[in-house]
Scaffold this motif. Structure first.
Motif, PDB file in Angstrom:
ATOM      1  N   UNK A  93       1.362 -13.044   1.756  1.00  0.00           N
ATOM      2  CA  UNK A  93       0.617 -12.941   3.013  1.00  0.00           C
ATOM      3  C   UNK A  93       0.654 -11.566   3.689  1.00  0.00           C
ATOM      4  N   UNK A  94       1.671 -10.784   3.473  1.00  0.00           N
ATOM      5  CA  UNK A  94       1.815  -9.592   4.297  1.00  0.00           C
ATOM      6  C   UNK A  94       1.709  -8.330   3.467  1.00  0.00           C
ATOM      7  N   UNK A  95       0.787  -7.479   3.852  1.00  0.00           N
ATOM      8  CA  UNK A  95       0.619  -6.182   3.193  1.00  0.00           C
ATOM      9  C   UNK A  95       1.438  -5.168   3.966  1.00  0.00           C
ATOM     10  N   UNK A  96       2.373  -4.511   3.288  1.00  0.00           N
ATOM     11  CA  UNK A  96       3.229  -3.526   3.947  1.00  0.00           C
ATOM     12  C   UNK A  96       2.857  -2.139   3.482  1.00  0.00           C
ATOM     13  N   UNK A  97       3.074  -1.176   4.339  1.00  0.00           N
ATOM     14  CA  UNK A  97       2.796   0.220   4.003  1.00  0.00           C
ATOM     15  C   UNK A  97       4.131   0.956   3.851  1.00  0.00           C
ATOM     16  N   UNK A  98       4.203   1.780   2.830  1.00  0.00           N
ATOM     17  CA  UNK A  98       5.377   2.621   2.609  1.00  0.00           C
ATOM     18  C   UNK A  98       4.933   4.071   2.593  1.00  0.00           C
ATOM     19  N   UNK A  99       5.411   4.834   3.545  1.00  0.00           N
ATOM     20  CA  UNK A  99       4.993   6.239   3.649  1.00  0.00           C
ATOM     21  C   UNK A  99       6.140   7.147   3.260  1.00  0.00           C
ATOM     22  N   UNK A 121       0.868  -1.175   0.000  1.00  0.00           N
ATOM     23  CA  UNK A 121       0.000   0.000   0.000  1.00  0.00           C
ATOM     24  C   UNK A 121       0.903   1.224   0.000  1.00  0.00           C
ATOM     25  N   UNK A 122       1.173   1.739  -1.175  1.00  0.00           N
ATOM     26  CA  UNK A 122       2.108   2.860  -1.322  1.00  0.00           C
ATOM     27  C   UNK A 122       1.301   4.157  -1.413  1.00  0.00           C
ATOM     28  N   UNK A 123       1.520   5.052  -0.482  1.00  0.00           N
ATOM     29  CA  UNK A 123       0.720   6.273  -0.436  1.00  0.00           C
ATOM     30  C   UNK A 123       1.416   7.475  -1.055  1.00  0.00           C
ATOM     31  N   UNK A 124       2.739   7.462  -1.101  1.00  0.00           N
ATOM     32  CA  UNK A 124       3.463   8.639  -1.588  1.00  0.00           C
ATOM     33  C   UNK A 124       4.337   8.262  -2.783  1.00  0.00           C
ATOM     34  N   UNK A 125       4.223   9.077  -3.827  1.00  0.00           N
ATOM     35  CA  UNK A 125       4.913   8.818  -5.083  1.00  0.00           C
ATOM     36  C   UNK A 125       5.701  10.038  -5.526  1.00  0.00           C
ATOM     37  N   UNK A 126       6.755   9.777  -6.303  1.00  0.00           N
ATOM     38  CA  UNK A 126       7.465  10.836  -7.014  1.00  0.00           C
ATOM     39  C   UNK A 126       7.199  10.679  -8.502  1.00  0.00           C
ATOM     40  N   UNK A 168       9.028  15.983  -9.446  1.00  0.00           N
ATOM     41  CA  UNK A 168       8.120  16.646  -8.521  1.00  0.00           C
ATOM     42  C   UNK A 168       7.368  15.590  -7.721  1.00  0.00           C
ATOM     43  N   UNK A 169       6.819  15.981  -6.584  1.00  0.00           N
ATOM     44  CA  UNK A 169       6.213  15.006  -5.685  1.00  0.00           C
ATOM     45  C   UNK A 169       4.733  15.271  -5.414  1.00  0.00           C
ATOM     46  N   UNK A 187       7.700   4.835  -6.180  1.00  0.00           N
ATOM     47  CA  UNK A 187       7.456   5.100  -4.763  1.00  0.00           C
ATOM     48  C   UNK A 187       8.449   6.118  -4.223  1.00  0.00           C
ATOM     49  N   UNK A 188       7.921   7.080  -3.490  1.00  0.00           N
ATOM     50  CA  UNK A 188       8.772   8.175  -3.005  1.00  0.00           C
ATOM     51  C   UNK A 188       9.878   7.692  -2.085  1.00  0.00           C
ATOM     52  N   UNK A 189       9.685   6.521  -1.445  1.00  0.00           N
ATOM     53  CA  UNK A 189      10.675   6.030  -0.485  1.00  0.00           C
ATOM     54  C   UNK A 189      12.040   5.799  -1.127  1.00  0.00           C
ATOM     55  N   UNK A 190      12.085   5.475  -2.409  1.00  0.00           N
ATOM     56  CA  UNK A 190      13.373   5.178  -3.041  1.00  0.00           C
ATOM     57  C   UNK A 190      13.251   5.264  -4.559  1.00  0.00           C
ATOM     58  N   UNK A 191      14.106   6.100  -5.152  1.00  0.00           N
ATOM     59  CA  UNK A 191      14.176   6.137  -6.611  1.00  0.00           C
ATOM     60  C   UNK A 191      14.829   4.855  -7.113  1.00  0.00           C
ATOM     61  N   UNK A 192      14.291   4.223  -8.159  1.00  0.00           N
ATOM     62  CA  UNK A 192      14.932   3.030  -8.718  1.00  0.00           C
ATOM     63  C   UNK A 192      16.385   3.314  -9.094  1.00  0.00           C
TER      64      UNK A 192
END
Length: 273
Positions: free
Chosen positions: A267-273, A108-113, A164-165, A146-151
């Protein structure tokens, strides 16, 4: 041949409706989905029985197995008149690498670049650099991740992107249609629709094994071609298919007599903020 439940019959039909069937690819899925969790080995008789239920001719199975053996991806042994097959060390390495993507849990990724790709950028070269961890590219000129890390593959292109974000207010249909690499929305829809139809449906052990196999086969072909599963779009087809499969899969494992380890896949849903 025993009549199958309608959703399973539709999966089998879809397997053969996509042009010439790559039987070797089906066998790879069988070895990964059913063989590996059950000791890593399948007999040729079990393989032929599974493929017969999928309406695949025995000679096509033997030809495909011969090809996989020559390519060094599977290895076999004989015990009396019976032959047994498993992944070779090279095939097992490829399987484990792919399995990390195939059986990954939904996120569940909430923040994107977002990156506006400059007009002088060779999109094919950018895609090649980002093959291991591709951003989503909409409309040929808008990359998002995902904003957490640029590929990692995108970092050398940073100076040729306008980054931009803030989320664009709309993603028009023309942008959704121009996704790189091209997304097979039809297969996404098949997975999501038939997972919904199967939810709560009671299957026999053989039926549940075939259903597991086919759904994972279709998903494997999708996710290995297009690893960018999530997107900043509520109705993104890949994410919908992923969540539908993750929700149904534990039921299929239980009905098919699968090992406890199998039930933890997706099995596991992770959140990345």
């Amino acid at each position: 041949m025993t009549e199958q439940p309608a959703p399973l019959a539709q999966l089998i039909h879809h397997l053969h409706a996509q042009g010439r069937l790559r039987v070797w690819s089906v066998i790879v899925t069988i070895l990964g989905e059913l063989g590996e969790p059950e000791g890593g080995e399948l007999s040729m008789s079990a393989l032929l029985e599974l493929c017969a239920a999928l309406e695949i001719e025995p000679q096509a199975v033997r030809t495909a197995m011969s090809r996989l053996s020559k390519e060094g991806l599977v290895t076999g042994r004989r015990l009396g008149r019976q032959a047994f097959y498993r992944f070779s060390s090279a095939g097992l390495e490829q399987y484990h690498r792919a399995a990390r993507q195939i059986y990954a849990a939904p996120r569940d990724i909430e923040h994107w670049c977002y990156g506006l790709i400059g007009p002088d950028v060779d999109l094919a070269e950018l895609q090649k650099d980002c093959a291991a961890e591709p951003p989503l590219i909409l409309g040929a000129r808008l990359a998002c991740w995902p904003a957490a890390a640029m590929p990692e593959g995108l970092k050398p292109w940073r100076d040729r992107l306008v980054i931009f974000d803030s989320t664009p207010s709309t993603f028009p249909d023309w942008a959704r249609r121009q996704v790189f690499p091209a997304l097979n929305a039809e297969i996404c829809g098949v997975i999501a629709r038939l997972c919904g139809a199967l939810d709560g449906h009671v299957l026999t052990v053989p039926q549940a094994r075939l259903t597991r196999l086919l759904l994972v086969h279709f998903w494997r072909r999708l996710v290995l071609r297009y690893p960018t599963i999530e997107a900043p779009l509520d109705d993104w087809p890949l994410a919908r298919a992923h969540r539908a499969l993750a929700s149904l899969y534990p039921q299929l494992v239980q009905m098919s007599g699968g090992t406890p380890d199998c039930a933890t896949r997706f099995a596991y849903v992770t959140k990345n903020y």
